[in-house]
Scaffold this motif. Structure first.
Motif, PDB file in Angstrom:
ATOM      1  N   SER A  92      34.163  14.697 -22.579  1.00  0.00           N
ATOM      2  CA  SER A  92      34.885  14.450 -23.825  1.00  0.00           C
ATOM      3  C   SER A  92      34.613  13.066 -24.396  1.00  0.00           C
ATOM      4  N   MET A  93      33.600  12.397 -23.848  1.00  0.00           N
ATOM      5  CA  MET A  93      33.293  11.070 -24.361  1.00  0.00           C
ATOM      6  C   MET A  93      32.852  11.171 -25.822  1.00  0.00           C
ATOM      7  N   GLY A  94      33.452  10.339 -26.654  1.00  0.00           N
ATOM      8  CA  GLY A  94      33.045  10.300 -28.054  1.00  0.00           C
ATOM      9  C   GLY A  94      33.641  11.405 -28.913  1.00  0.00           C
ATOM     10  N   LEU A  95      34.528  12.225 -28.329  1.00  0.00           N
ATOM     11  CA  LEU A  95      35.147  13.278 -29.147  1.00  0.00           C
ATOM     12  C   LEU A  95      36.486  12.784 -29.688  1.00  0.00           C
ATOM     13  N   ASP A  96      36.846  13.231 -30.880  1.00  0.00           N
ATOM     14  CA  ASP A  96      38.159  12.853 -31.395  1.00  0.00           C
ATOM     15  C   ASP A  96      39.217  13.689 -30.661  1.00  0.00           C
ATOM     16  N   PRO A  97      40.491  13.266 -30.739  1.00  0.00           N
ATOM     17  CA  PRO A  97      41.531  13.932 -29.932  1.00  0.00           C
ATOM     18  C   PRO A  97      41.609  15.437 -30.171  1.00  0.00           C
ATOM     19  N   HIS A  98      41.356  15.854 -31.394  1.00  0.00           N
ATOM     20  CA  HIS A  98      41.411  17.288 -31.693  1.00  0.00           C
ATOM     21  C   HIS A  98      40.271  18.027 -30.986  1.00  0.00           C
ATOM     22  N   ALA A  99      39.069  17.500 -31.121  1.00  0.00           N
ATOM     23  CA  ALA A  99      37.909  18.127 -30.484  1.00  0.00           C
ATOM     24  C   ALA A  99      38.079  18.123 -28.968  1.00  0.00           C
ATOM     25  N   ARG A 100      38.707  17.068 -28.452  1.00  0.00           N
ATOM     26  CA  ARG A 100      38.923  16.983 -27.007  1.00  0.00           C
ATOM     27  C   ARG A 100      39.835  18.105 -26.532  1.00  0.00           C
ATOM     28  N   ARG A 101      40.915  18.326 -27.274  1.00  0.00           N
ATOM     29  CA  ARG A 101      41.838  19.395 -26.904  1.00  0.00           C
ATOM     30  C   ARG A 101      41.160  20.763 -26.976  1.00  0.00           C
ATOM     31  N   GLU A 102      40.330  20.952 -27.966  1.00  0.00           N
ATOM     32  CA  GLU A 102      39.596  22.217 -28.063  1.00  0.00           C
ATOM     33  C   GLU A 102      38.671  22.392 -26.867  1.00  0.00           C
ATOM     34  N   LEU A 103      38.048  21.286 -26.471  1.00  0.00           N
ATOM     35  CA  LEU A 103      37.157  21.343 -25.311  1.00  0.00           C
ATOM     36  C   LEU A 103      37.929  21.742 -24.055  1.00  0.00           C
ATOM     37  N   TRP A 104      39.124  21.172 -23.900  1.00  0.00           N
ATOM     38  CA  TRP A 104      39.935  21.542 -22.730  1.00  0.00           C
ATOM     39  C   TRP A 104      40.216  23.036 -22.733  1.00  0.00           C
ATOM     40  N   GLY A 105      40.538  23.564 -23.892  1.00  0.00           N
ATOM     41  CA  GLY A 105      40.791  25.000 -24.021  1.00  0.00           C
ATOM     42  C   GLY A 105      39.583  25.797 -23.564  1.00  0.00           C
ATOM     43  N   LEU A 106      38.394  25.357 -23.967  1.00  0.00           N
ATOM     44  CA  LEU A 106      37.172  26.072 -23.605  1.00  0.00           C
ATOM     45  C   LEU A 106      36.918  25.979 -22.101  1.00  0.00           C
ATOM     46  N   ILE A 107      37.159  24.795 -21.537  1.00  0.00           N
ATOM     47  CA  ILE A 107      36.950  24.625 -20.099  1.00  0.00           C
ATOM     48  C   ILE A 107      37.904  25.537 -19.320  1.00  0.00           C
ATOM     49  N   ASN A 108      39.146  25.616 -19.806  1.00  0.00           N
ATOM     50  CA  ASN A 108      40.105  26.519 -19.159  1.00  0.00           C
ATOM     51  C   ASN A 108      39.679  27.974 -19.264  1.00  0.00           C
ATOM     52  N   ALA A 109      39.092  28.321 -20.420  1.00  0.00           N
ATOM     53  CA  ALA A 109      38.626  29.704 -20.597  1.00  0.00           C
ATOM     54  C   ALA A 109      37.493  30.005 -19.613  1.00  0.00           C
ATOM     55  N   LEU A 110      36.623  29.050 -19.389  1.00  0.00           N
ATOM     56  CA  LEU A 110      35.522  29.237 -18.430  1.00  0.00           C
ATOM     57  C   LEU A 110      36.074  29.388 -17.020  1.00  0.00           C
TER      58      LEU A 110
END
Lengths: 302, 246
Positions: free
Chosen positions: A157-175
């Motif tokens: 999540s380096m360099g991602l804004d807080p919104h993009a970071r939260r979306e990334l967490w969602g994707l990681i959880n989905a994986l």
């Protein structure tokens, strides 16, 4: 749940610098395992040894039953890796990149991932024209095309804004829900706390703590007291038994203590004896952020 | 195998998306022939017409530009920006990447060589090579020598600026001193001898010779030197291949 990674006393030096001094850990199938620590703590070196692209100088290492640096080709079929600061060709379109990387593996979950990551609308866009968050999604897709058994993410999540970071967490959880084991490094404590099932804290190449975020917070004294007072002095507070550090801003104090109750007793007793008013006194539970700073300060004073 | 072909065709596609490299690779050599032709178009040297001298040698120069700029500098940039690193933990292997880029370079080279040849035929009465098979073999040997040679030299550079500097230096020295752009006969003896350490000299001799004079079997020395360069630099390029500089 079986162990998919087993590391015993890993050691790695670059010249005279010992990047990893002695790290032992195990990662269980299906969990999100976080490696946290400050910059230069040895996180990347550790994860790169697990990926097999760095050879440990000493210790035992087994990943999916393989010895990573010796059986790299075998391992590369089963793992997915998202390196720090990588890119794909600027003028490559998203669809082309996905097709290219898909051709490296016998079977892929290409269409499923395009759905999962919402890549449909970006398939015809060149990599260079994507925003940071979308680039991260595309490279995440490339690392997970072949349904890897373990997915390694170095500072995802380096360099991602807080919104993009939260979306990334969602994707990681989905994986994770698909049964993928995920190992990631981060220096965002919030990420470790909210995303990881278990966390290893690394400082100067050594493992300092290992457990669920909750366990870490409970077993290690990172709790503090906060209050407002006009007359209490820093020098007095820092001299109290069990106090680790004192921060103050105007009249607000934050006292980190190994033993909250004892420290509180001394503060109240002193204030009672000297008729000093204290307001808004609270027992606070530390976050991983506090724990992180706590370790750094211990490191500095040692 | 499909992965390698896919990468080669994608890289070729991406090359054509970059207008600037298309201009420098395809049109610049044609412009140079046209410019030199307008000055020396009617001259005759060693029994060869202008086009017989310079179309084969500029085809040789194209091998140099493509190997240094289209292959070498681009791969160094990929190394620098983490493109290569992204392949590192996948089943694709380093030789497949090098082979894919070599294939891409060859396709681009064939197009550029055809352009030059057609231009020479239309404008300067160039004829097709006398020994066609020999010329094709000579081109193959030249590519096999120069591609790995450039890939190895540019891989020594830490970043793409340094790789571009190495490439420009090699190109300019060879362009002017190997007889490709100016006939060696006009140069002092010392430079004529110095030309013989430049790999492009052998490419130019071989291409001019097989195009106009005799079959490839007459050029044992040139073929030998180029194959030597090919073997040594292939070994060096694969031995010192790096996924990243970190």
């Amino acid at each position: 749940m079986g162990e998919v990674i087993k590391a015993d006393h890993l050691v790695k030096s670059y010249g005279s610098i010992q990047a990893v001094k002695d790290i032992s850990l195990t990662v269980n199938k299906g969990e999100i395992f976080g490696i946290i620590g400050p910059n230069g703590a040895g996180k990347t070196t550790t994860i790169e040894m697990l990926e097999g692209i760095r050879k440990p100088d000493g210790g035992e290492l087994s990943v999916l039953g393989l010895t990573p640096h010796k059986q790299l080709r075998e391992l590369n079929k089963k793992i997915g890796v998202q390196f720090q600061a990588t890119a794909i060709q600027k003028k490559m379109k998203v669809k082309e990149a996905i097709d290219l990387f898909a051709s490296f593996y016998p079977t892929t979950q290409k269409d499923h991932l395009i759905d999962l990551l919402g890549l449909h609308e970006k398939l015809g866009v060149m990599f260079d024209d994507l925003s940071g968050g979308w680039k991260q999604r595309v490279t995440l897709a490339l690392a997970t095309l072949h349904k890897p058994e373990i997915l390694f993410l170095d500072e995802p999540s380096m360099g991602l804004d807080p919104h993009a970071r939260r979306e990334l967490w969602g994707l990681i959880n989905a994986l994770k829900e698909q049964g993928c084991t995920i190992v990631l490094t981060t220096h965002y404590m919030e990420e470790a706390e909210k995303l990881c099932d278990r966390v290893a804290m690394i400082y100067s190449g050594q493992l300092r703590a290992l457990g669920t975020p909750q366990q870490l917070l409970n077993q290690i004294p990172a709790h503090y007291l906060t209050f407002d007072s006009e007359e209490l002095l820093y020098d007095f507070l820092i001299s109290l038994p069990s106090v680790v550090s004192v921060e103050n801003e105007n009249q607000s104090y934050k006292v980190l203590s190994d033993d909250q109750q004892t420290t509180a007793y001394y503060i109240f007793k002193y204030c009672y004896d000297n008729e000093i008013p204290v307001q808004d006194f609270r027992f606070e539970k530390g976050s991983l952020d506090d724990l992180f700073v706590h370790f750094l300060e211990k490191e500095a004073s040692a | 195998m499909t992965a390698m072909m896919k990468l080669a065709s994608l890289e070729t596609k991406m090359f054509f998306r970059d207008r600037l490299s298309v201009f420098w690779t395809f049109l610049f050599p044609v412009l140079m022939i046209w410019m030199f032709g307008s000055m020396f178009g009617d001259s005759n040297l060693n029994g060869l017409s202008f086009a017989e001298m310079f179309v084969p040698s500029w085809i040789g120069v194209n091998i140099v530009t493509i190997s240094f700029f289209t292959l070498g500098t681009v791969l160094t940039n990929y190394r620098e920006t983490g493109v290569l690193r992204r392949y590192q933990s996948t089943p694709i292997r380093s030789w497949m990447i090098l082979a894919a880029h070599t294939f891409q370079g060859s396709v681009i080279f064939v197009i550029s060589a055809l352009l030059l040849m057609v231009f020479g035929i239309l404008m300067y009465d160039l004829t097709l090579p006398v020994y066609m098979g020999s010329t094709l073999l000579a081109l193959l040997v030249s590519i096999l020598a120069f591609f790995p040679f450039a890939l190895f030299l540019t891989s020594l550079a830490k970043n793409s600026q340094a790789a571009a500097a190495i490439s420009s230096l090699c190109l300019n020295v060879m362009l002017f001193l190997s007889g490709a752009a100016f006939p060696l006969e006009f140069m002092p003896t010392i430079l004529q001898n110095a030309a013989k350490v430049l790999p492009l000299y052998y490419v130019v001799e071989l291409l001019r010779g097989t195009w106009n004079v005799g079959p490839i079997t007459d050029y044992g020395l040139e073929v030998g030197v180029l194959l030597g360069i090919s073997v040594v630099s292939t070994i060096l390029a694969s031995r010192f291949f790096r996924w990243s500089d970190k």
